[in-house]
Design a protein around this motif. Sequence first.
Motif, PDB file in Angstrom:
ATOM      1  N   ASN A 102       0.942  -0.970   0.125  1.00 33.61           N
ATOM      2  CA  ASN A 102      -0.245   0.034  -0.079  1.00 33.61           C
ATOM      3  C   ASN A 102       0.758   1.456   0.062  1.00 33.61           C
ATOM      4  OD1 ASN A 102      -2.484   1.577   0.043  1.00 33.61           O
ATOM      5  ND2 ASN A 102      -2.511   1.551   2.259  1.00 33.61           N
ATOM      6  N   VAL A 103       1.836   1.277  -1.130  1.00 33.92           N
ATOM      7  CA  VAL A 103       2.767   2.345  -1.091  1.00 33.92           C
ATOM      8  C   VAL A 103       2.489   3.120  -2.489  1.00 33.92           C
ATOM      9  CG1 VAL A 103       4.257   1.279   0.498  1.00 33.92           C
ATOM     10  CG2 VAL A 103       4.423   0.756  -2.122  1.00 33.92           C
ATOM     11  N   ASP A 104       3.284   4.482  -2.478  1.00 37.65           N
ATOM     12  CA  ASP A 104       3.137   5.127  -3.824  1.00 37.65           C
ATOM     13  C   ASP A 104       4.097   4.482  -5.081  1.00 37.65           C
ATOM     14  OD1 ASP A 104       5.909   5.728  -3.171  1.00 37.65           O
ATOM     15  OD2 ASP A 104       5.177   7.563  -2.542  1.00 37.65           O
ATOM     16  N   THR A 105       4.079   4.892  -6.056  1.00 36.25           N
ATOM     17  CA  THR A 105       4.743   4.302  -7.201  1.00 36.25           C
ATOM     18  C   THR A 105       6.129   4.359  -7.139  1.00 36.25           C
ATOM     19  OG1 THR A 105       2.883   5.158  -8.941  1.00 36.25           O
ATOM     20  CG2 THR A 105       4.978   4.288  -9.693  1.00 36.25           C
ATOM     21  N   ALA A 106       6.691   5.394  -6.618  1.00 39.85           N
ATOM     22  CA  ALA A 106       8.249   5.504  -6.351  1.00 39.85           C
ATOM     23  C   ALA A 106       8.886   4.316  -5.522  1.00 39.85           C
ATOM     24  CB  ALA A 106       8.826   6.814  -5.835  1.00 39.85           C
ATOM     25  N   LEU A 107       8.255   4.039  -4.454  1.00 41.96           N
ATOM     26  CA  LEU A 107       8.667   2.946  -3.679  1.00 41.96           C
ATOM     27  C   LEU A 107       8.433   1.854  -4.224  1.00 41.96           C
ATOM     28  CD1 LEU A 107       9.870   2.073  -1.091  1.00 41.96           C
ATOM     29  CD2 LEU A 107       7.928   2.481   0.132  1.00 41.96           C
ATOM     30  N   ALA A 108       7.320   1.584  -4.830  1.00 42.85           N
ATOM     31  CA  ALA A 108       6.894   0.257  -5.383  1.00 42.85           C
ATOM     32  C   ALA A 108       7.772  -0.006  -6.508  1.00 42.85           C
ATOM     33  CB  ALA A 108       5.465   0.317  -6.108  1.00 42.85           C
ATOM     34  N   ASP A 109       8.125   0.953  -7.171  1.00 37.80           N
ATOM     35  CA  ASP A 109       9.209   0.878  -8.300  1.00 37.80           C
ATOM     36  C   ASP A 109      10.631   0.280  -7.750  1.00 37.80           C
ATOM     37  OD1 ASP A 109       7.422   1.266 -10.244  1.00 37.80           O
ATOM     38  OD2 ASP A 109       8.303   3.391 -10.697  1.00 37.80           O
ATOM     39  N   GLY A 110      10.945   0.916  -6.544  1.00 40.19           N
ATOM     40  CA  GLY A 110      12.201   0.490  -5.856  1.00 40.19           C
ATOM     41  C   GLY A 110      12.067  -0.667  -5.495  1.00 40.19           C
ATOM     42  N   VAL A 111      10.908  -1.348  -4.849  1.00 39.06           N
ATOM     43  CA  VAL A 111      10.909  -2.590  -4.570  1.00 39.06           C
ATOM     44  C   VAL A 111      10.932  -3.611  -5.675  1.00 39.06           C
ATOM     45  CG1 VAL A 111       9.294  -4.429  -3.488  1.00 39.06           C
ATOM     46  CG2 VAL A 111       9.321  -2.001  -2.563  1.00 39.06           C
ATOM     47  N   ALA A 112      10.258  -3.150  -6.967  1.00 37.73           N
ATOM     48  CA  ALA A 112      10.347  -4.166  -7.898  1.00 37.73           C
ATOM     49  C   ALA A 112      11.872  -4.225  -8.456  1.00 37.73           C
ATOM     50  CB  ALA A 112       9.373  -3.349  -9.155  1.00 37.73           C
ATOM     51  N   VAL A 113      12.530  -3.251  -8.512  1.00 39.68           N
ATOM     52  CA  VAL A 113      14.182  -3.198  -8.980  1.00 39.68           C
ATOM     53  C   VAL A 113      14.779  -3.985  -7.964  1.00 39.68           C
ATOM     54  CG1 VAL A 113      16.225  -2.073  -9.262  1.00 39.68           C
ATOM     55  CG2 VAL A 113      13.727  -0.929 -10.281  1.00 39.68           C
ATOM     56  N   VAL A 114      14.603  -3.829  -6.630  1.00 37.75           N
ATOM     57  CA  VAL A 114      15.332  -4.490  -5.752  1.00 37.75           C
ATOM     58  C   VAL A 114      15.040  -6.274  -5.881  1.00 37.75           C
ATOM     59  CG1 VAL A 114      15.841  -5.094  -3.406  1.00 37.75           C
ATOM     60  CG2 VAL A 114      15.773  -2.613  -4.280  1.00 37.75           C
ATOM     61  N   ARG A 115      13.702  -6.638  -5.977  1.00 33.64           N
ATOM     62  CA  ARG A 115      13.338  -7.915  -6.175  1.00 33.64           C
ATOM     63  C   ARG A 115      14.006  -8.628  -7.369  1.00 33.64           C
ATOM     64  NH1 ARG A 115       7.161  -7.828  -4.285  1.00 33.64           N
ATOM     65  NH2 ARG A 115       7.458  -8.108  -1.892  1.00 33.64           N
ATOM     66  N   MET A 116      14.096  -7.668  -8.569  1.00 35.46           N
ATOM     67  CA  MET A 116      14.584  -8.351  -9.747  1.00 35.46           C
ATOM     68  C   MET A 116      16.232  -8.342  -9.588  1.00 35.46           C
ATOM     69  SD  MET A 116      14.922  -6.309 -13.293  1.00 35.46           S
ATOM     70  CE  MET A 116      15.598  -4.718 -12.465  1.00 35.46           C
ATOM     71  N   PHE A 117      16.944  -7.753  -8.822  1.00 33.74           N
ATOM     72  CA  PHE A 117      18.373  -7.767  -8.530  1.00 33.74           C
ATOM     73  C   PHE A 117      18.371  -9.170  -7.564  1.00 33.74           C
ATOM     74  CE2 PHE A 117      19.422  -3.857 -10.213  1.00 33.74           C
ATOM     75  CZ  PHE A 117      20.738  -3.951 -10.515  1.00 33.74           C
ATOM     76  N   ASP A 153      12.182  10.287  -8.609  1.00 32.94           N
ATOM     77  CA  ASP A 153      11.666   9.902  -7.536  1.00 32.94           C
ATOM     78  C   ASP A 153      12.000   8.518  -6.911  1.00 32.94           C
ATOM     79  OD1 ASP A 153      10.355  12.227  -7.525  1.00 32.94           O
ATOM     80  OD2 ASP A 153       8.461  11.473  -8.006  1.00 32.94           O
ATOM     81  N   MET A 154      12.064   7.605  -8.145  1.00 34.22           N
ATOM     82  CA  MET A 154      12.320   6.111  -7.524  1.00 34.22           C
ATOM     83  C   MET A 154      13.831   6.114  -7.157  1.00 34.22           C
ATOM     84  SD  MET A 154      12.746   2.848 -10.147  1.00 34.22           S
ATOM     85  CE  MET A 154      13.954   3.262 -10.881  1.00 34.22           C
ATOM     86  N   VAL A 155      14.782   6.913  -7.818  1.00 33.65           N
ATOM     87  CA  VAL A 155      16.276   6.863  -7.483  1.00 33.65           C
ATOM     88  C   VAL A 155      16.479   7.514  -5.943  1.00 33.65           C
ATOM     89  CG1 VAL A 155      18.542   8.132  -8.000  1.00 33.65           C
ATOM     90  CG2 VAL A 155      17.078   7.057  -9.584  1.00 33.65           C
ATOM     91  N   THR A 156      15.806   8.555  -5.744  1.00 29.89           N
ATOM     92  CA  THR A 156      15.666   9.093  -4.546  1.00 29.89           C
ATOM     93  C   THR A 156      15.313   8.250  -3.527  1.00 29.89           C
ATOM     94  OG1 THR A 156      15.376  11.469  -5.327  1.00 29.89           O
ATOM     95  CG2 THR A 156      14.937  11.014  -2.963  1.00 29.89           C
ATOM     96  N   VAL A 157      14.055   7.390  -3.487  1.00 24.38           N
ATOM     97  CA  VAL A 157      13.696   6.477  -2.439  1.00 24.38           C
ATOM     98  C   VAL A 157      14.763   5.282  -2.409  1.00 24.38           C
ATOM     99  CG1 VAL A 157      11.971   4.569  -2.348  1.00 24.38           C
ATOM    100  CG2 VAL A 157      11.239   6.811  -3.018  1.00 24.38           C
ATOM    101  N   LEU A 158      15.381   4.900  -3.525  1.00 21.04           N
ATOM    102  CA  LEU A 158      16.231   3.817  -3.395  1.00 21.04           C
ATOM    103  C   LEU A 158      17.303   4.201  -2.659  1.00 21.04           C
ATOM    104  CD1 LEU A 158      16.227   2.010  -6.874  1.00 21.04           C
ATOM    105  CD2 LEU A 158      15.540   1.011  -4.841  1.00 21.04           C
TER     106      LEU A 158
END
Length: 204
Positions: A102-117, A153-158
């Motif tokens: 239940n988070v915004d797009t930037a954090l969700a994108d960060g989660v997705a990229v980390v999970r991909m790694f 935004d995603m880079v900042t979150v990461l």
Amino acid sequence: MENGSQSIPWGGEWRRHLRSDAEVGLVRSWMRRVECPTCKAAGGRACRTAGGHPTGEHRARRDAVGPVPYEKWQKEGLLPEPQTYTAAAVLKESQKARVDFNVDTALADGVAVVRMFLAEQLGLLLQDEKALDRIDDAVRKLIEVRGPVETADMVTVLAGQVVSLLAANAGPDGDLEALFDTMIRSQIDSARTIQNIHRERAGG
């Protein structure tokens, strides 16, 4: 819509409207057909902030000119066909993260990229070019979809997540900068060691 996030259908492909230079010019001319009721910018001129700097068209001006006639321009051949992209797995993972946490797009994108790694961890450790190519391709598609603003935004979150992990590992009295420097140097040394091993095997 300019570089904004789009809802991604699970059917595989979706269409994203990208503004070309021609479209930007058409929209700008349309919006500036009338004087701005807010800042009094003359027809054909950009709106201004209270400090006198150029800015996007004010709401009152947009209301005054009415809806942008995209369909008319499309029929007249003034607009190019919108590009079609295939939704990457990382985009589906981002959508899943938005629902799960239940988070915004930037954090969700960060989660997705980390999970991909994490999913490609073994390949990354072995410097597998195919794994690196898969990650590069997925991240590029994500950037194409999100555009520069949401990518920033995603880079900042990461970066914020990295700092949080450093703080947790360093402890209350730890030196975060020193820990980060050590971590980066360790990763570089490991990568170089693996590269040397590959070279020796190739040469032997």
